[in-house]
Enzyme design. Structure first.
Site, PDB file in Angstrom:
ATOM      1  N   CYS A   1      41.768  -2.445 -11.792  1.00 50.30           N
ATOM      2  CA  CYS A   1      41.598  -1.174 -13.065  1.00 50.30           C
ATOM      3  C   CYS A   1      40.961  -2.042 -13.817  1.00 50.30           C
ATOM      4  O   CYS A   1      40.644  -1.392 -15.037  1.00 50.30           O
ATOM      5  CB  CYS A   1      42.199  -0.156 -12.467  1.00 50.30           C
ATOM      6  SG  CYS A   1      42.543   0.451 -10.835  1.00 50.30           S
TER       7      CYS A   1
ATOM      8  N   HIS B   1      42.885   3.921 -18.488  1.00 52.51           N
ATOM      9  CA  HIS B   1      42.408   4.283 -17.410  1.00 52.51           C
ATOM     10  C   HIS B   1      43.034   5.437 -16.912  1.00 52.51           C
ATOM     11  O   HIS B   1      44.327   5.898 -17.406  1.00 52.51           O
ATOM     12  CB  HIS B   1      43.381   2.644 -16.407  1.00 52.51           C
ATOM     13  CG  HIS B   1      42.699   2.835 -15.743  1.00 52.51           C
ATOM     14  ND1 HIS B   1      41.842   3.167 -15.147  1.00 52.51           N
ATOM     15  CD2 HIS B   1      43.846   2.171 -14.301  1.00 52.51           C
ATOM     16  CE1 HIS B   1      42.438   3.035 -13.443  1.00 52.51           C
ATOM     17  NE2 HIS B   1      43.119   2.986 -13.116  1.00 52.51           N
TER      18      HIS B   1
ATOM     19  N   ASN C   1      40.179   8.676  -9.688  1.00 53.82           N
ATOM     20  CA  ASN C   1      40.627   7.510  -9.910  1.00 53.82           C
ATOM     21  C   ASN C   1      39.727   6.178  -9.882  1.00 53.82           C
ATOM     22  O   ASN C   1      39.393   6.547  -8.563  1.00 53.82           O
ATOM     23  CB  ASN C   1      41.988   6.637  -9.997  1.00 53.82           C
ATOM     24  CG  ASN C   1      41.847   4.972  -9.872  1.00 53.82           C
ATOM     25  OD1 ASN C   1      41.170   4.614 -10.695  1.00 53.82           O
ATOM     26  ND2 ASN C   1      43.679   4.763  -9.724  1.00 53.82           N
TER      27      ASN C   1
END
Lengths: 321, 71
Positions: free
Chosen positions: A113, A248, A278
């Site tokens: 990520c 994020h 996500n």
């Protein structure tokens, strides 16, 4: 030499999967997912889409905003957990689709990520070294729907697919700085590999994502405040000096807890996890693109991008937009 | 120790400490897994301890015992 972001772009799959859609094959509910994640829907690739199609669209959008032709690009960094092929890497397919020079410097990088920010760090290094002097692309393309365990109601609802890209231009007087950590922990967040072909190996893994939600939550919240605090301190800045913080998009509860811990105005933290879930390294460039196009970031604004994820890794990037 | 944990959890839930039963499960107190993680981070900061979460640590009494056993 430093850089500035000249253009942003993003691309999403056409298929939207709502929480209600998930209840058709999972023991879950819209209320359960929303209260624990903040997510109401996510986008997933269908048969006609791929990371290549998404990434190419995102790059074209960024090139258009940057008023840049493909021949001007000297470097393309592609961040992805796994491209459409194990080999060749995604970057060379994107480079061909965009019509980049066959002398372009290219690479895929997998930092989970945190990939987009590590991609910016790689580009920053190339600009600083003088190996490139004009323009670069950093593009993140992720297909988490390919890796999620769709029988695990606690994790599969979190993820979606997307691509986001930026065109960077050399800029001598722009502030860019990073703060990062990597611990080498593979226990609380990982994607196992699929069963091997080798007749000398009995491993028969399914290649799915595993996550200890509570431990990832703790890591994420503490990392966000630590990385942002460190990059601010290194540059003699305070949160008030930052126009926007792009975190994020992993879980709205992580975002809200980090905001509370940092004591910064929530309005400075744009979010889109409600609509997209996500999408690993793509969350921040997609969110940045949406915010820029909505007029939420102005030229000269100082912004911070901050990501955390598999590795366990975390990174904050301070930029002057 | 127990009073401190009850006070932290009561504040988090916006309740009076007298409303918090130490032997009630976190779930019965209205806390989900991420609430517990957030509270554990706060407890770690305030008490200077490290807590590795597991399903057995499901009420305040067990959390007190876990922390005290860390010595």
């Amino acid at each position: 030499m430093s850089f500035r972001i000249l253009g942003t772009g993003s691309a999403l799959p056409v298929t939207t999967v709502s929480n209600e859609d998930l209840t058709k094959f999972l023991d879950t509910s819209d209320e359960w997912i929303r209260t624990r994640t903040g997510i109401t829907e996510r986008r997933v690739m269908n048969d006609g889409e791929s990371l290549l199609t998404l990434a190419t669209s995102a790059c074209k959008n960024a090139l258009e905003m940057a008023n840049t032709s493909p021949e001007e690009i000297e470097l393309i960094v592609c961040t992805t957990l796994a491209g459409d092929y194990t080999s060749p890497a995604l970057y060379c397919l994107i480079a061909k689709a965009l019509g980049l020079s066959d002398r372009v410097i290219t690479m895929d990088t997998n930092m989970g990520c945190c990939g987009f920010e590590y991609g910016l760090q790689i580009a920053h290094t190339y600009f600083a070294s003088g190996m490139i002097t004009k323009k670069a692309i950093v593009v993140s393309a992720e297909g988490l729907s390919r890796h999620a365990d769709w029988s695990d109601r606690a994790t599969c609802c979190l993820f979606g697919d997307a691509s986001g890209a930026v065109v960077l231009e050399a800029a001598p007087d722009r502030k860019v700085d990073f703060d990062w950590t990597v611990s080498g922990n593979a226990d609380i967040l990982n994607i196992t590999r699929h069963a091997d072909n080798s007749p000398w190996n009995t491993y028969d893994g399914k290649g799915v994502l595993h996550m200890n939600g509570q431990e990832v939550f703790k890591f994420a919240v503490s990392s966000i405040s630590a990385r942002i605090g460190a990059v601010l301190e290194k540059n003699g800045l305070a949160p008030d000096d930052i126009a926007k913080f792009f975190l994020h998009q992993a879980n709205i509860r992580i975002i809200n807890s980090a905001i509370h811990k940092m004591g910064v105005a929530p309005e400075k933290f744009p979010h889109n996890i409600e609509r997209l879930g996500n999408t690993s390294s793509a969350t921040i460039p997609v969110l940045l693109d949406e915010t820029v196009r909505a007029g939420g970031v102005q030229r000269g604004d100082k912004i911070i991008l901050c990501a955390f994820g598999a590795g366990l890794a975390s990174i904050a990037c301070l930029l002057e937009f | 120790m127990k009073e401190k944990l009850i006070a932290i959890i009561a504040e988090y839930l916006g309740k009076d400490a007298s409303e918090i039963e130490a032997d009630a499960t976190f779930e019965d107190l209205g806390l989900d897994s991420l609430d517990i993680a957030e509270l554990v981070m706060q407890i770690e900061d305030e008490l200077g301890v490290t807590i590795e979460l597991n399903a057995e640590l499901n009420n305040i009494d067990k959390l007190v015992e876990y922390i005290e056993n860390q010595g």
